[in-house]
Design a protein around this motif. Sequence first.
Motif, mmCIF file in Angstrom:
data_model
loop_
_atom_site.group_PDB
_atom_site.id
_atom_site.type_symbol
_atom_site.label_atom_id
_atom_site.label_comp_id
_atom_site.label_asym_id
_atom_site.label_seq_id
_atom_site.Cartn_x
_atom_site.Cartn_y
_atom_site.Cartn_z
ATOM 1 N N ALA A 14 0.797 -1.201 0.047
ATOM 2 C CA ALA A 14 -0.088 -0.026 -0.016
ATOM 3 C C ALA A 14 0.920 1.403 0.105
ATOM 4 N N ASN A 15 2.020 1.280 0.605
ATOM 5 C CA ASN A 15 2.809 2.544 0.761
ATOM 6 C C ASN A 15 3.965 2.367 -0.400
ATOM 7 N N GLY A 16 3.741 1.776 -1.685
ATOM 8 C CA GLY A 16 4.537 1.719 -2.544
ATOM 9 C C GLY A 16 4.637 2.732 -3.460
ATOM 10 N N ASN A 17 5.442 2.605 -4.497
ATOM 11 C CA ASN A 17 5.801 3.557 -5.307
ATOM 12 C C ASN A 17 4.563 3.755 -6.125
ATOM 13 N N PHE A 45 -1.562 -4.559 -0.400
ATOM 14 C CA PHE A 45 -1.495 -4.927 1.163
ATOM 15 C C PHE A 45 -0.924 -3.899 1.911
ATOM 16 N N LYS A 46 -1.543 -3.723 3.218
ATOM 17 C CA LYS A 46 -0.768 -2.790 4.314
ATOM 18 C C LYS A 46 0.044 -3.925 4.732
ATOM 19 N N THR A 47 1.236 -3.380 5.247
ATOM 20 C CA THR A 47 2.310 -4.685 5.903
ATOM 21 C C THR A 47 2.462 -3.865 7.328
ATOM 22 N N LEU A 53 -5.210 -7.035 3.523
ATOM 23 C CA LEU A 53 -5.357 -6.570 2.109
ATOM 24 C C LEU A 53 -6.264 -5.489 2.163
ATOM 25 N N ALA A 54 -5.544 -4.392 1.473
ATOM 26 C CA ALA A 54 -6.232 -3.057 1.602
ATOM 27 C C ALA A 54 -6.838 -2.610 0.229
#
Length: 75
Positions: A14-17, A45-47, A53-54
């Motif tokens: 979820a916080n990816g590029n 996905f949030k980690t 699963l977001a």
Amino acid sequence: TNKKNHLVIEVKKANGNEKDKQFDDLKLKKFTTQYRYRLGAYLEFKTGKDARLAKIIYYQKGNERNISELMDFDK
């Protein structure tokens, strides 16, 4: 046409590029048109301690679809 192409999946954090996410969107649209995959799915996905699963986005025939809009595979 390859009738064996059923599902293509892209998975990201979820916080990816954001550019990577946009590229995945283009790939899923292409795979469900040019390569005739019947269904595409983008999973995010949030980690960490809040892992889950977001987001799920489905694709058919080059378009984003809600789960209620998915077409029968035989069509």
